[in-house]
Each structure stands twice: as C-alpha cells, then as structure tokens.
Design an enzyme around this catalytic site. Structure first.
Site, PDB file in Angstrom:
ATOM      1  N   GLU A  19       0.809  -1.220   0.000  1.00 55.47           N
ATOM      2  CA  GLU A  19       0.000   0.000   0.000  1.00 55.47           C
ATOM      3  C   GLU A  19       0.845   1.274   0.000  1.00 55.47           C
ATOM      4  O   GLU A  19       0.390   2.337   0.427  1.00 55.47           O
ATOM      5  CB  GLU A  19      -0.960  -0.031   1.192  1.00 55.47           C
ATOM      6  CG  GLU A  19      -2.033  -1.091   1.018  1.00 55.47           C
ATOM      7  CD  GLU A  19      -2.727  -1.424   2.324  1.00 55.47           C
ATOM      8  OE1 GLU A  19      -3.806  -0.898   2.552  1.00 55.47           O
ATOM      9  OE2 GLU A  19      -2.173  -2.199   3.122  1.00 55.47           O
ATOM     10  N   SER A 165      -6.370  -3.243   1.435  1.00 56.57           N
ATOM     11  CA  SER A 165      -6.629  -2.747   0.081  1.00 56.57           C
ATOM     12  C   SER A 165      -7.058  -3.851  -0.888  1.00 56.57           C
ATOM     13  O   SER A 165      -6.859  -3.734  -2.095  1.00 56.57           O
ATOM     14  CB  SER A 165      -5.394  -2.023  -0.488  1.00 56.57           C
ATOM     15  OG  SER A 165      -5.148  -0.868   0.247  1.00 56.57           O
ATOM     16  N   TYR A 237      -8.903   1.976  -5.895  1.00 61.45           N
ATOM     17  CA  TYR A 237      -7.846   2.925  -6.260  1.00 61.45           C
ATOM     18  C   TYR A 237      -7.657   3.216  -7.739  1.00 61.45           C
ATOM     19  O   TYR A 237      -7.290   4.326  -8.093  1.00 61.45           O
ATOM     20  CB  TYR A 237      -6.497   2.453  -5.700  1.00 61.45           C
ATOM     21  CG  TYR A 237      -6.526   2.224  -4.219  1.00 61.45           C
ATOM     22  CD1 TYR A 237      -6.738   3.286  -3.339  1.00 61.45           C
ATOM     23  CD2 TYR A 237      -6.378   0.949  -3.690  1.00 61.45           C
ATOM     24  CE1 TYR A 237      -6.791   3.078  -1.976  1.00 61.45           C
ATOM     25  CE2 TYR A 237      -6.421   0.729  -2.327  1.00 61.45           C
ATOM     26  CZ  TYR A 237      -6.629   1.794  -1.471  1.00 61.45           C
ATOM     27  OH  TYR A 237      -6.684   1.588  -0.135  1.00 61.45           O
ATOM     28  N   ARG A 277     -10.802   2.788  11.726  1.00 57.32           N
ATOM     29  CA  ARG A 277     -12.021   2.737  10.908  1.00 57.32           C
ATOM     30  C   ARG A 277     -12.580   1.331  11.027  1.00 57.32           C
ATOM     31  O   ARG A 277     -11.866   0.357  10.808  1.00 57.32           O
ATOM     32  CB  ARG A 277     -11.702   3.063   9.447  1.00 57.32           C
ATOM     33  CG  ARG A 277     -12.957   3.472   8.648  1.00 57.32           C
ATOM     34  CD  ARG A 277     -12.703   3.551   7.169  1.00 57.32           C
ATOM     35  NE  ARG A 277     -12.512   2.215   6.620  1.00 57.32           N
ATOM     36  CZ  ARG A 277     -11.523   1.868   5.799  1.00 57.32           C
ATOM     37  NH1 ARG A 277     -10.631   2.752   5.415  1.00 57.32           N
ATOM     38  NH2 ARG A 277     -11.423   0.632   5.367  1.00 57.32           N
ATOM     39  N   ASP A 279     -15.118  -1.457   9.773  1.00 60.23           N
ATOM     40  CA  ASP A 279     -15.875  -1.823   8.575  1.00 60.23           C
ATOM     41  C   ASP A 279     -16.847  -2.957   8.899  1.00 60.23           C
ATOM     42  O   ASP A 279     -16.439  -4.007   9.404  1.00 60.23           O
ATOM     43  CB  ASP A 279     -14.923  -2.272   7.456  1.00 60.23           C
ATOM     44  CG  ASP A 279     -13.981  -1.152   7.017  1.00 60.23           C
ATOM     45  OD1 ASP A 279     -14.141  -0.009   7.499  1.00 60.23           O
ATOM     46  OD2 ASP A 279     -13.080  -1.430   6.199  1.00 60.23           O
ATOM     47  N   GLU A 293     -13.858  -5.940   9.279  1.00 56.79           N
ATOM     48  CA  GLU A 293     -12.455  -5.733   9.637  1.00 56.79           C
ATOM     49  C   GLU A 293     -12.261  -4.352  10.212  1.00 56.79           C
ATOM     50  O   GLU A 293     -13.147  -3.491  10.145  1.00 56.79           O
ATOM     51  CB  GLU A 293     -11.559  -5.921   8.413  1.00 56.79           C
ATOM     52  CG  GLU A 293     -11.894  -4.943   7.302  1.00 56.79           C
ATOM     53  CD  GLU A 293     -10.689  -4.600   6.444  1.00 56.79           C
ATOM     54  OE1 GLU A 293      -9.545  -4.852   6.846  1.00 56.79           O
ATOM     55  OE2 GLU A 293     -10.904  -4.024   5.367  1.00 56.79           O
ATOM     56  N   ASN A 295      -9.349  -1.053  10.457  1.00 53.89           N
ATOM     57  CA  ASN A 295      -8.126  -0.461   9.902  1.00 53.89           C
ATOM     58  C   ASN A 295      -7.594   0.541  10.902  1.00 53.89           C
ATOM     59  O   ASN A 295      -8.252   1.545  11.183  1.00 53.89           O
ATOM     60  CB  ASN A 295      -8.440   0.231   8.571  1.00 53.89           C
ATOM     61  CG  ASN A 295      -8.730  -0.791   7.491  1.00 53.89           C
ATOM     62  OD1 ASN A 295      -7.830  -1.345   6.894  1.00 53.89           O
ATOM     63  ND2 ASN A 295     -10.001  -1.076   7.273  1.00 53.89           N
ATOM     64  N   GLY A 299      -7.092   5.159   5.439  1.00 50.55           N
ATOM     65  CA  GLY A 299      -6.694   6.084   4.389  1.00 50.55           C
ATOM     66  C   GLY A 299      -7.005   7.523   4.774  1.00 50.55           C
ATOM     67  O   GLY A 299      -8.009   7.801   5.424  1.00 50.55           O
TER      68      GLY A 299
HETATM   69  N1  LIG Z   1     -17.644 -12.368   3.532  1.00 49.24           N
HETATM   70  C1  LIG Z   1     -17.802 -11.432   2.589  1.00 49.24           C
HETATM   71  N2  LIG Z   1     -19.017 -11.287   1.981  1.00 49.24           N
HETATM   72  C2  LIG Z   1     -19.185 -10.350   1.011  1.00 49.24           C
HETATM   73  N3  LIG Z   1     -18.223  -9.538   0.563  1.00 49.24           N
HETATM   74  C3  LIG Z   1     -16.993  -9.641   1.113  1.00 49.24           C
HETATM   75  C4  LIG Z   1     -16.723 -10.597   2.150  1.00 49.24           C
HETATM   76  N4  LIG Z   1     -15.437 -10.465   2.509  1.00 49.24           N
HETATM   77  C5  LIG Z   1     -14.921  -9.506   1.725  1.00 49.24           C
HETATM   78  N5  LIG Z   1     -15.829  -9.001   0.878  1.00 49.24           N
HETATM   79  C6  LIG Z   1     -15.589  -7.970  -0.152  1.00 49.24           C
HETATM   80  O1  LIG Z   1     -14.182  -7.843  -0.353  1.00 49.24           O
HETATM   81  C7  LIG Z   1     -13.727  -6.549   0.062  1.00 49.24           C
HETATM   82  C8  LIG Z   1     -12.350  -6.639   0.695  1.00 49.24           C
HETATM   83  O2  LIG Z   1     -12.372  -7.501   1.807  1.00 49.24           O
HETATM   84  P1  LIG Z   1     -11.777  -7.065   3.224  1.00 49.24           P
HETATM   85  O3  LIG Z   1     -11.910  -8.223   4.136  1.00 49.24           O
HETATM   86  O4  LIG Z   1     -12.417  -5.812   3.651  1.00 49.24           O
HETATM   87  O5  LIG Z   1     -10.225  -6.860   2.908  1.00 49.24           O
HETATM   88  P2  LIG Z   1      -9.279  -5.567   2.865  1.00 49.24           P
HETATM   89  O6  LIG Z   1      -8.605  -5.519   4.194  1.00 49.24           O
HETATM   90  O7  LIG Z   1      -8.300  -5.854   1.799  1.00 49.24           O
HETATM   91  O8  LIG Z   1     -10.148  -4.373   2.617  1.00 49.24           O
HETATM   92  C9  LIG Z   1     -14.824  -6.038   0.975  1.00 49.24           C
HETATM   93  O9  LIG Z   1     -14.854  -4.636   1.033  1.00 49.24           O
HETATM   94  C10 LIG Z   1     -16.068  -6.615   0.287  1.00 49.24           C
HETATM   95  O10 LIG Z   1     -16.408  -5.879  -0.884  1.00 49.24           O
HETATM   96 MG   LIG Z   2     -11.765  -3.793   3.689  1.00 47.71          MG
END
Ligand SMILES: Nc1ncnc2c1ncn2[C@@H]1O[C@H](COP(=O)(O)OP(=O)(O)O)[C@@H](O)[C@H]1O
Ligand SMILES: [Mg+2]
Length: 343
Positions: A19, A165, A237, A277, A279, A293, A295, A299
């Site tokens: 990142e 990301s 991005y 943040r 999520d 998750e 953060n 950002g």
């Molecule tokens: N269990 C899930 N069900 C639906 N969408 C998901 C799920 N896990 C991840 N995603 C999708 O993938 C994206 C990235 O996953 P995430 O776990 O937030 O990783 P990162 O830390 O890279 O942001 C999420 O913002 C969402 O759009």
């Molecule tokens: Mg995420």
C-alpha cells in the site's frame, strides 16, 4: 532548527508494503491539512526496500540519530510492517509520542483472523470462515477444499490474513477456482481465510479516542457501494468511479445506532488507541450486522472515508489531525509516569 513554540511533527509516508502508493497520497493530504500555526512538518519517506529518507536524503544512520529532532511521529503508512505493530514497536523504542494504535491493537487489527475471534468473543457476529496455514495447505489441500464445500458453500472470499486494500483477495464462485485463489493468497501471507460470501451492504464508521475519557467518539455511518463485483483494489484505487461513498448511509436509524454501538465495542475490545475505521456488513436478507475488519491507520486521501466521516460528524480534517497529535502526547505523558523497574 526548531521554529518558535511549534510542535515538530514527523510525518512518515511510503513504507515497504503493497500500500506504498496509497500512503503517499494520504501523507500529502495530512501535511496539507496539519495546522501550520501549531505544527512544523518534517516529512520522512520510507522506500519500498525499507530505507528511511529525511528531506529526500538517505541520512538515517544505523542508530537513527534524527529521532531527537522532532516531538511527535505521525505514521501515515499502511499494511505490512507499517500498520501491523512492527513499526509501532520501533516507535515505542524511540520513546517519542506517536499517533494511533499501539503495538497490540495494531497487530490484532491487521490479522483478520485474530480480530474476528475477539469480535466473536464479544458476541459480535462475523461471516462464517475457515483458516488455513501454508504447511497445512501443502500437506492436505483436498480435505480443506472438502471442508470449504461442506461448512461454507460457494461463493466464498479467499483472503490473506494480513493484507489490506483487497490485495490478494479473490471471490471464488466454484470449487474448481478455489486452489488457484488460495495459492494466490499464500503469495502474500502464511495464513489464509476462506470466508462465506454474504449478500451485503458495506458500511464504515470512524472511531476516534476521546481526550476526556475512555468512551470513543463514533462518527455517522457511511456506505460504500462498489461498482465492481466487490470492493476490489481496482474499485478502491485505479477506477475513479469504482465505488460510490454515501455519507450518511441511507439505512434506518435503528440500524445506524446498532452499527455505532458495534463500532464502539470493537474499538474497545480490540484495545484501540487514537483512531480506527471499523468496517461492517449489513446482510441484505436478514438486516444482521457483521464485523468485517478494522483499519488502525485508515486512508487519509482527499476521498478517504475516515476523514470524511469525521467531517460529517462535526470534526474538520485539521481538527482531527490536531486531536490525534494531542492524544499521542497525552498517552506518552501518561506512559512516562509508569514504573518500569521495581526495587
Ligand atoms: N464475507 C464477505 N461477503 C461479502 N463480501 C466480502 C466478504 N469479505 C470480503 N468481501 C468484499 O471484499 C472486500 C475486501 O475484503 P476485506 O476483508 O475488507 O479486505 P481488505 O482488508 O483488503 O479491505 C470487501 O470490502 C467486500 O467488498
Ligand atoms: Mg476492507
């Protein structure tokens, strides 16, 4: 030389993580919005090999002599070796105040598996998932694939445990694609999560430690509407129109209050300090809220959710940065009062 009465803030940017580029954009913004009447900015770049640069000069010797030329450190770096507690450990050793979460929360927050376990322990739902370590995968890929089929069903998301990301993440729709997705995720980490894909609204909340008490300030709720299959690296991005940000999120007041209570709980359960943040997902069919998750160095670009959510909650970009630096100084003062030896 120190400018009269100004707090010297070292802004760290770049970093040897995937990142790096995002960090450069965030840091440029932080430097632009730092209150110049109170702060003197000292930019420090970290290149992709991990070399530190002051004023574009690689003049940081082995003992990092410049630690003594500023008053507080603001790490605006994301991902591995930056946001995961390793940098925070180094900053602890400098005995200087630094912005954001400490070692523990940074490390927990970076690990999608451990942070989910703590959330579950606090009774906060997470999407059903399985974890696989690299050696286990190499030994017995077939029985793990079987478990994915039986316990989660398709589609699933395959994620490295410690990236951000959306790097290394694949949405897998059929069993035939699972192996390639897991191998891809293992390029980034030695631990991988396979998670049931839920049909969700994605919401995000900004949490900010209070200067007065242990009750964090929680922002209004924002919604992310990716225009891609999911909120991928491209949607985040590279595609300018990859996602729509809605502040406030068009959800019911009841859901907003539930989400804010969960974000507050997550901030406390994961031992966060400074900022984070949070999520969350709202499952469309059931309206159930899930923790996705956290953060710990979100950002800070012009279009980033964290400063925008704070702004919508009455805290301007500049006020937010000042608040974060004040928190760093306050924590440092308190920690210096602690007894480290006992005779
Ligand atoms: N269990 C899930 N069900 C639906 N969408 C998901 C799920 N896990 C991840 N995603 C999708 O993938 C994206 C990235 O996953 P995430 O776990 O937030 O990783 P990162 O830390 O890279 O942001 C999420 O913002 C969402 O759009
Ligand atoms: Mg995420």
């Amino acid at each position: 030389m120190k400018l009269a009465n100004k707090v010297r803030v070292a802004v760290l940017s770049g970093g040897c993580s995937a990142e790096h580029e995002v960090s450069l954009r965030s840091a440029a913004n932080v430097m632009q919005f730092l209150d110049s009447s109170r702060f003197e900015i000292i930019p420090i770049g970290i290149d992709k090999q991990g070399k530190w640069f002051l004023d574009n000069m690689p003049n940081l010797g082995d003992d990092h002599p410049i630690w003594h030329t500023f008053d507080v450190i603001f790490p605006v770096v994301h991902g591995t070796l930056c946001e995961d507690g390793t940098l925070q450990g180094l900053l602890e050793l400098t005995n200087l105040p630094y912005v954001g979460c400490g070692v523990l929360a940074s490390a927990i927050g970076m690990d999608k598996d451990v942070s989910k376990r703590l959330a579950m322990g606090a009774g906060i739902p997470v999407a059903p998932y399985l974890v696989i370590k690299q050696d286990q995968w190499q030994r017995d890929a077939d029985s793990f694939s079987q478990q994915v089929m039986e316990k989660l069903a398709y589609p699933v998301f395959v994620k490295p445990a410690n990236t951000g990301s959306s790097i290394g993440i694949t949405k897998v729709k059929t069993p035939a694609q699972l192996k390639a997705a897991i191998n891809e995720a293992f390029r980034f980490d030695v631990k991988v999560l396979v998670e049931k894909a839920l049909n969700v609204i994605e919401i995000e909340l900004a949490a900010l430690e209070s200067l007065e008490n242990s009750d964090p300030i929680i922002s209004v709720v924002g919604e992310i509407r990716p225009r891609h299959e999911f909120y991928s690296y491209e949607a985040k991005y590279t595609d300018e129109n990859g996602a729509e940000l809605l502040i406030p999120a068009p959800i019911t007041n009841e859901l907003k209050e539930k989400a804010r209570a969960i974000a507050r709980e997550i901030f406390l359960v994961l031992e966060c300090e400074g900022m984070a943040r949070v999520d969350l997902f709202i499952e469309k069919e059931t309206q159930q809220i899930y923790f996705n998750e956290i953060n710990t160095i979100p950002g800070f670009t012009q279009i980033s959710m964290y400063p925008k959510l704070m702004e919508a909650s009455g805290i301007s970009y500049s006020q937010l940065l000042t608040h974060l630096i004040d928190l760093a100084m306050k924590r440092h003062t308190r920690k210096r009062e602690l007894i480290r030896s006992y005779v």
